[in-house]
Design a protein around this motif. Structure first.
Motif, PDB file in Angstrom:
ATOM      1  N   UNK A   1      14.651   3.855  40.138  1.00 35.96           N
ATOM      2  CA  UNK A   1      13.204   3.978  39.944  1.00 35.96           C
ATOM      3  C   UNK A   1      12.846   5.387  39.469  1.00 35.96           C
ATOM      4  N   UNK A   2      13.487   6.391  40.071  1.00 34.98           N
ATOM      5  CA  UNK A   2      13.245   7.778  39.667  1.00 34.98           C
ATOM      6  C   UNK A   2      13.663   7.982  38.222  1.00 34.98           C
TER       7      UNK A   2
ATOM      8  N   UNK B   1      13.830   5.813  35.872  1.00 35.89           N
ATOM      9  CA  UNK B   1      12.846   5.133  35.030  1.00 35.89           C
ATOM     10  C   UNK B   1      11.595   5.996  34.862  1.00 35.89           C
ATOM     11  N   UNK B   2      11.128   6.601  35.938  1.00 32.07           N
ATOM     12  CA  UNK B   2       9.949   7.469  35.864  1.00 32.07           C
ATOM     13  C   UNK B   2      10.218   8.705  34.997  1.00 32.07           C
ATOM     14  N   UNK B   3      11.437   9.243  35.080  1.00 30.32           N
ATOM     15  CA  UNK B   3      11.796  10.410  34.261  1.00 30.32           C
ATOM     16  C   UNK B   3      11.872  10.005  32.786  1.00 30.32           C
ATOM     17  N   UNK B   4      12.365   8.813  32.509  1.00 34.28           N
ATOM     18  CA  UNK B   4      12.377   8.322  31.126  1.00 34.28           C
ATOM     19  C   UNK B   4      10.939   8.188  30.621  1.00 34.28           C
ATOM     20  N   UNK B   5      10.048   7.667  31.450  1.00 35.77           N
ATOM     21  CA  UNK B   5       8.632   7.566  31.056  1.00 35.77           C
ATOM     22  C   UNK B   5       8.024   8.949  30.821  1.00 35.77           C
ATOM     23  N   UNK B   6       8.415   9.932  31.644  1.00 35.36           N
ATOM     24  CA  UNK B   6       7.949  11.308  31.450  1.00 35.36           C
ATOM     25  C   UNK B   6       8.440  11.839  30.107  1.00 35.36           C
ATOM     26  N   UNK B   7       9.669  11.499  29.751  1.00 36.63           N
ATOM     27  CA  UNK B   7      10.242  11.929  28.481  1.00 36.63           C
ATOM     28  C   UNK B   7       9.522  11.269  27.309  1.00 36.63           C
ATOM     29  N   UNK B   8       9.154  10.011  27.464  1.00 38.22           N
ATOM     30  CA  UNK B   8       8.374   9.319  26.436  1.00 38.22           C
ATOM     31  C   UNK B   8       7.017  10.001  26.270  1.00 38.22           C
ATOM     32  N   UNK B   9       6.373  10.368  27.376  1.00 39.67           N
ATOM     33  CA  UNK B   9       5.092  11.082  27.303  1.00 39.67           C
ATOM     34  C   UNK B   9       5.288  12.426  26.597  1.00 39.67           C
ATOM     35  N   UNK B  10       6.380  13.111  26.903  1.00 36.36           N
ATOM     36  CA  UNK B  10       6.707  14.379  26.245  1.00 36.36           C
ATOM     37  C   UNK B  10       6.792  14.174  24.724  1.00 36.36           C
ATOM     38  N   UNK B  11       7.514  13.149  24.309  1.00 38.65           N
ATOM     39  CA  UNK B  11       7.657  12.862  22.874  1.00 38.65           C
ATOM     40  C   UNK B  11       6.303  12.540  22.248  1.00 38.65           C
ATOM     41  N   UNK B  12       5.473  11.795  22.977  1.00 34.80           N
ATOM     42  CA  UNK B  12       4.131  11.470  22.484  1.00 34.80           C
ATOM     43  C   UNK B  12       3.313  12.751  22.304  1.00 34.80           C
ATOM     44  N   UNK B  13       3.442  13.678  23.237  1.00 35.34           N
ATOM     45  CA  UNK B  13       2.751  14.965  23.098  1.00 35.34           C
ATOM     46  C   UNK B  13       3.213  15.691  21.841  1.00 35.34           C
ATOM     47  N   UNK B  14       4.496  15.574  21.530  1.00 31.04           N
ATOM     48  CA  UNK B  14       5.014  16.173  20.304  1.00 31.04           C
ATOM     49  C   UNK B  14       4.352  15.587  19.067  1.00 31.04           C
ATOM     50  N   UNK B  15       4.132  14.281  19.081  1.00 32.08           N
ATOM     51  CA  UNK B  15       3.421  13.640  17.956  1.00 32.08           C
ATOM     52  C   UNK B  15       1.990  14.148  17.865  1.00 32.08           C
TER      53      UNK B  15
ATOM     54  N   UNK C   1       4.812  12.574  38.226  1.00 30.82           N
ATOM     55  CA  UNK C   1       5.391  13.625  39.076  1.00 30.82           C
ATOM     56  C   UNK C   1       5.290  13.232  40.553  1.00 30.82           C
ATOM     57  N   UNK C   2       4.137  12.738  40.974  1.00 30.25           N
ATOM     58  CA  UNK C   2       3.954  12.323  42.368  1.00 30.25           C
ATOM     59  C   UNK C   2       4.944  11.209  42.713  1.00 30.25           C
ATOM     60  N   UNK C   3       5.068  10.237  41.830  1.00 27.16           N
ATOM     61  CA  UNK C   3       6.001   9.134  42.052  1.00 27.16           C
ATOM     62  C   UNK C   3       7.434   9.649  42.176  1.00 27.16           C
ATOM     63  N   UNK C   4       7.841  10.538  41.276  1.00 23.00           N
ATOM     64  CA  UNK C   4       9.208  11.069  41.285  1.00 23.00           C
ATOM     65  C   UNK C   4       9.487  11.834  42.579  1.00 23.00           C
ATOM     66  N   UNK C   5       8.550  12.678  42.992  1.00 24.09           N
ATOM     67  CA  UNK C   5       8.757  13.459  44.218  1.00 24.09           C
ATOM     68  C   UNK C   5       8.868  12.536  45.434  1.00 24.09           C
TER      69      UNK C   5
END
Length: 151
Positions: free
Chosen positions: A94-95, A97-111, A139-143
């Protein structure tokens, strides 16, 4: 894999320190960049302030967030190898998966950085205010997953 785990174990504490520092740096950027987008979206394209925001966004994304994300991933994977975390239960998956979603958000910010740079942003201030909550929730979910290990 056990040989690699044994080889890395003496460095565990240092790898953990590096991971935590990288995650803090990455999260700082993920929390701040959408806030910059809020302010940038409120100024006219091509204005002096818009040009300043472009520089700030690019440098934050390229020189802080990008390297921090890569170091966080690398150190995190080393920790997972040392701890053999994939065998620890569902919390790790689950963690991850959440980190992968964070990475997707990071990439979206790059766009979005590229769209602002080209004066082609079509999103509103309100959109960026709401999107600013995505990394916070992840972040809350991951922690919670790492500390409590609920499953």
């Amino acid at each position: 894999m056990e040989d690699l785990s044994s080889f890395l174990s003496p460095a565990y504490d240092w790898i953990k320190v590096i991971h935590i520092l990288a995650v803090i740096s990455w999260m700082a950027g993920l929390l701040y960049l959408p806030r910059l987008f809020v302010y940038h979206a409120s100024v006219p394209a091509g204005s002096e302030r818009s040009e300043l925001f472009k520089v700030m966004e690019y440098r934050l994304f390229r020189f802080i967030m990008g390297p921090a994300m890569h170091v966080a991933w690398f150190a995190g994977l080393l920790l997972a190898i040392i701890l053999e975390a994939w065998e620890d239960g569902g919390w790790f998956h689950a963690k991850l998966t959440a980190v992968v979603l964070m990475t997707v958000f990071h990439a979206y910010c790059g766009r979005l950085v590229k769209a602002f740079k080209a004066d082609k942003n079509v999103k509103s201030e309100k959109f960026f205010r709401i999107s600013n909550e995505v990394p916070t929730l992840l972040m809350v979910l991951i922690v919670i997953l790492v500390v409590v290990k609920p499953f």
